[in-house]
Design a protein around this motif. Sequence first.
Motif, PDB file in Angstrom:
ATOM      1  N   CYS A 211      33.123 -52.989   9.068  1.00 36.92           N
ATOM      2  CA  CYS A 211      34.658 -52.837   8.554  1.00 36.92           C
ATOM      3  C   CYS A 211      34.468 -51.355   7.965  1.00 36.92           C
ATOM      4  CB  CYS A 211      34.945 -53.980   7.751  1.00 36.92           C
ATOM      5  SG  CYS A 211      36.670 -53.496   6.945  1.00 36.92           S
ATOM      6  N   ALA A 212      35.538 -50.656   8.206  1.00 34.33           N
ATOM      7  CA  ALA A 212      35.872 -49.401   7.605  1.00 34.33           C
ATOM      8  C   ALA A 212      37.423 -49.657   6.818  1.00 34.33           C
ATOM      9  CB  ALA A 212      35.855 -48.207   8.413  1.00 34.33           C
ATOM     10  N   TRP A 213      37.366 -49.279   5.582  1.00 38.89           N
ATOM     11  CA  TRP A 213      38.787 -49.401   5.089  1.00 38.89           C
ATOM     12  C   TRP A 213      38.755 -48.411   3.754  1.00 38.89           C
ATOM     13  CZ3 TRP A 213      39.544 -50.815  -0.047  1.00 38.89           C
ATOM     14  CH2 TRP A 213      41.134 -50.632  -0.563  1.00 38.89           C
ATOM     15  N   GLY A 214      40.104 -48.008   3.303  1.00 38.00           N
ATOM     16  CA  GLY A 214      39.978 -47.085   2.135  1.00 38.00           C
ATOM     17  C   GLY A 214      41.442 -46.660   2.039  1.00 38.00           C
ATOM     18  N   THR A 215      41.441 -45.819   0.828  1.00 35.15           N
ATOM     19  CA  THR A 215      42.991 -45.278   0.506  1.00 35.15           C
ATOM     20  C   THR A 215      42.844 -43.724   0.706  1.00 35.15           C
ATOM     21  OG1 THR A 215      41.985 -45.111  -1.935  1.00 35.15           O
ATOM     22  CG2 THR A 215      42.871 -47.227  -1.257  1.00 35.15           C
ATOM     23  N   GLY A 216      41.923 -43.115   0.786  1.00 35.52           N
ATOM     24  CA  GLY A 216      42.073 -41.555   0.977  1.00 35.52           C
ATOM     25  C   GLY A 216      40.690 -41.112   1.597  1.00 35.52           C
ATOM     26  N   PRO A 217      40.510 -39.898   1.701  1.00 31.86           N
ATOM     27  CA  PRO A 217      39.353 -39.239   2.311  1.00 31.86           C
ATOM     28  C   PRO A 217      37.978 -39.334   1.378  1.00 31.86           C
ATOM     29  CG  PRO A 217      40.893 -37.537   1.648  1.00 31.86           C
ATOM     30  CD  PRO A 217      41.503 -38.741   1.498  1.00 31.86           C
ATOM     31  N   THR A 218      38.392 -39.361   0.319  1.00 31.36           N
ATOM     32  CA  THR A 218      37.042 -39.837  -0.755  1.00 31.36           C
ATOM     33  C   THR A 218      36.810 -41.054  -1.349  1.00 31.36           C
ATOM     34  OG1 THR A 218      38.288 -38.847  -2.605  1.00 31.36           O
ATOM     35  CG2 THR A 218      37.165 -37.506  -1.252  1.00 31.36           C
ATOM     36  N   ASP A 219      37.723 -41.881  -0.750  1.00 30.85           N
ATOM     37  CA  ASP A 219      37.844 -43.368  -1.105  1.00 30.85           C
ATOM     38  C   ASP A 219      37.709 -44.198  -0.014  1.00 30.85           C
ATOM     39  OD1 ASP A 219      38.018 -45.408  -3.024  1.00 30.85           O
ATOM     40  OD2 ASP A 219      40.218 -45.666  -3.018  1.00 30.85           O
ATOM     41  N   ILE A 220      36.824 -44.116   0.702  1.00 28.30           N
ATOM     42  CA  ILE A 220      36.221 -45.050   1.805  1.00 28.30           C
ATOM     43  C   ILE A 220      35.351 -46.156   1.521  1.00 28.30           C
ATOM     44  CG2 ILE A 220      35.656 -44.901   4.324  1.00 28.30           C
ATOM     45  CD1 ILE A 220      38.160 -43.312   3.811  1.00 28.30           C
ATOM     46  N   TYR A 221      35.571 -47.388   2.034  1.00 26.39           N
ATOM     47  CA  TYR A 221      34.437 -48.442   2.092  1.00 26.39           C
ATOM     48  C   TYR A 221      34.174 -48.881   3.107  1.00 26.39           C
ATOM     49  CZ  TYR A 221      35.976 -49.279  -2.915  1.00 26.39           C
ATOM     50  OH  TYR A 221      36.121 -49.359  -4.047  1.00 26.39           O
ATOM     51  N   LEU A 222      32.646 -48.853   3.296  1.00 29.18           N
ATOM     52  CA  LEU A 222      31.883 -49.357   4.584  1.00 29.18           C
ATOM     53  C   LEU A 222      31.305 -50.571   4.265  1.00 29.18           C
ATOM     54  CD1 LEU A 222      30.256 -46.031   5.933  1.00 29.18           C
ATOM     55  CD2 LEU A 222      32.832 -47.190   6.358  1.00 29.18           C
ATOM     56  N   PHE A 223      31.782 -51.930   5.035  1.00 27.18           N
ATOM     57  CA  PHE A 223      31.228 -52.986   4.758  1.00 27.18           C
ATOM     58  C   PHE A 223      30.491 -53.538   5.716  1.00 27.18           C
ATOM     59  CE2 PHE A 223      35.706 -53.352   2.886  1.00 27.18           C
ATOM     60  CZ  PHE A 223      35.175 -52.977   1.441  1.00 27.18           C
ATOM     61  N   GLY A 224      29.431 -54.004   5.554  1.00 25.14           N
ATOM     62  CA  GLY A 224      28.365 -54.401   6.645  1.00 25.14           C
ATOM     63  C   GLY A 224      27.412 -55.605   6.312  1.00 25.14           C
ATOM     64  N   ASP A 225      26.468 -55.741   7.364  1.00 26.16           N
ATOM     65  CA  ASP A 225      25.400 -57.063   7.232  1.00 26.16           C
ATOM     66  C   ASP A 225      24.824 -56.816   5.999  1.00 26.16           C
ATOM     67  OD1 ASP A 225      26.673 -57.746   9.629  1.00 26.16           O
ATOM     68  OD2 ASP A 225      24.602 -57.223  10.873  1.00 26.16           O
ATOM     69  N   ASN A 226      24.124 -58.168   5.643  1.00 26.41           N
ATOM     70  CA  ASN A 226      23.287 -58.275   4.440  1.00 26.41           C
ATOM     71  C   ASN A 226      23.879 -57.757   3.043  1.00 26.41           C
ATOM     72  OD1 ASN A 226      21.113 -59.287   5.830  1.00 26.41           O
ATOM     73  ND2 ASN A 226      20.406 -57.137   6.653  1.00 26.41           N
ATOM     74  N   GLY A 227      25.284 -57.926   3.066  1.00 26.37           N
ATOM     75  CA  GLY A 227      26.092 -57.866   1.858  1.00 26.37           C
ATOM     76  C   GLY A 227      26.286 -56.133   1.424  1.00 26.37           C
ATOM     77  N   LEU A 228      26.147 -55.449   2.667  1.00 28.78           N
ATOM     78  CA  LEU A 228      26.021 -53.908   2.371  1.00 28.78           C
ATOM     79  C   LEU A 228      27.465 -53.425   2.033  1.00 28.78           C
ATOM     80  CD1 LEU A 228      24.806 -51.007   3.055  1.00 28.78           C
ATOM     81  CD2 LEU A 228      26.100 -51.194   5.480  1.00 28.78           C
ATOM     82  N   ILE A 229      27.734 -52.644   1.113  1.00 29.05           N
ATOM     83  CA  ILE A 229      28.920 -51.822   0.795  1.00 29.05           C
ATOM     84  C   ILE A 229      28.433 -50.661   0.483  1.00 29.05           C
ATOM     85  CG2 ILE A 229      30.865 -51.842  -0.856  1.00 29.05           C
ATOM     86  CD1 ILE A 229      30.323 -54.739  -1.604  1.00 29.05           C
ATOM     87  N   GLU A 230      29.196 -49.585   1.128  1.00 29.44           N
ATOM     88  CA  GLU A 230      28.945 -48.096   0.880  1.00 29.44           C
ATOM     89  C   GLU A 230      30.291 -47.652   0.418  1.00 29.44           C
ATOM     90  OE1 GLU A 230      27.272 -46.449   4.150  1.00 29.44           O
ATOM     91  OE2 GLU A 230      25.349 -47.563   4.070  1.00 29.44           O
ATOM     92  N   HIS A 231      30.498 -46.640  -0.445  1.00 32.83           N
ATOM     93  CA  HIS A 231      31.607 -45.972  -0.796  1.00 32.83           C
ATOM     94  C   HIS A 231      31.629 -44.613  -1.025  1.00 32.83           C
ATOM     95  CE1 HIS A 231      34.293 -44.621  -4.046  1.00 32.83           C
ATOM     96  NE2 HIS A 231      35.363 -45.508  -3.276  1.00 32.83           N
ATOM     97  N   GLY A 232      32.298 -43.833  -0.597  1.00 33.70           N
ATOM     98  CA  GLY A 232      32.358 -42.440  -0.663  1.00 33.70           C
ATOM     99  C   GLY A 232      33.435 -41.600   0.303  1.00 33.70           C
ATOM    100  N   GLY A 233      33.087 -40.639   1.238  1.00 29.46           N
ATOM    101  CA  GLY A 233      33.858 -40.088   1.968  1.00 29.46           C
ATOM    102  C   GLY A 233      32.929 -39.255   2.999  1.00 29.46           C
ATOM    103  N   PHE A 234      33.465 -38.763   3.897  1.00 29.76           N
ATOM    104  CA  PHE A 234      32.869 -37.668   4.789  1.00 29.76           C
ATOM    105  C   PHE A 234      32.233 -36.492   4.262  1.00 29.76           C
ATOM    106  CE2 PHE A 234      32.853 -34.459   8.008  1.00 29.76           C
ATOM    107  CZ  PHE A 234      31.437 -34.808   9.023  1.00 29.76           C
TER     108      PHE A 234
END
Length: 357
Positions: A211-234
């Motif tokens: 899953c990818a979701w966020g509120t702006g270009p520097t506030d993006i969340y990536l959710f994945g397997d094994n409880g993965l949460i990544e936060h940031g931006g391109f």
Amino acid sequence: QVPAGSYVVVLHAFDAGGAFIGSACQADDFTPGQHACVSVALSTPEVNGSDFGDGGSDGSDGGGPTVVADMAMRPWVAQKSGVESAMTPLYQPWAAGNGVVYVVGASGTILKTTDGGNTWTKQTSGTSNDLEAVWGTSATNVYIAGTKGTILHTTNGTSWTSMNQGTNDFWDVWGSSATDVYVVGAKGAYHSTGGAFSSMTQPAGSVTIGCAWGTGPTDIYLFGDNGLIEHGGFSGGFTKQTSNSTDYLNYGWGVGNDVWIPTRDQGDTSSSLLYSNDHGATWTSQMKVAAELWAVWSLPTGETFLVGASIQESTDHGATWTTLATPTATLFGISGDPATRELWTVGFNGLIMYSAQ
């Protein structure tokens, strides 16, 4: 409960397949503290739908089925998708606004409505691969992600162009703008600034991203397997957050500082709802149930909806959840139009359910 006063209650009835049965109207006075539950009998609808009989509150003389409505609950009704089949699960809707909604599903299925779901039209996708997610910036600029490297794009809302990347499965697509679009899946994240997608460098140890979701270009969340949460931006890159979970993370969403992520444990025996009240700085489990939880979506005013084995709503930051409906099939995705407060959720058996909030 409703305030004291006079109300006219209009009920529309549909069968389990979503076919319209009829409508009825009843006027009643309600006193303080009275639970606003009204039952009326429905006669067979006339062609113009102008006269549905005179069924009384006891449902004794309307000549048709009796329907009960609770004015304290917002009704969810099934819409006719045209693909009601066990072979056509639908995975995700996306509401573009002004009655335009896209839905994607198995075997290359793309559905579109321009009238809020009164009618759905099947579009030609050009693929038989499963289409897992859909998102866009307007009714005519829309992306779809699917299995076997499938990425589709339309610039007119009708015809779709392939932008495929390799053969890995993609599970979601989301962007902060037309020049900041993410497609995520089995081999991490891909990014587009409006043209072709390119693979992104992920933090060490990253796994499948669902899953990818966020509120702006520097506030993006990536959710994945094994409880993965990544936060940031391109532009600045992503960093890992501590989820305290080893579950598969499904389709998350948030409003304000609140963020929710439905999960499924690796043994496929229970689901949890991860929650952060500080925009991802810390995460806790807000519920754990045996039933499946798949997706969250929030209105800007804070009402948050959770779908899976049921449709639930919270208006108090997730402290309590109220079951609004129990569908005939598992629901996988939900989306809505903040301007009109209309919501659509989709799932197995070609099921599309709708509610106006």
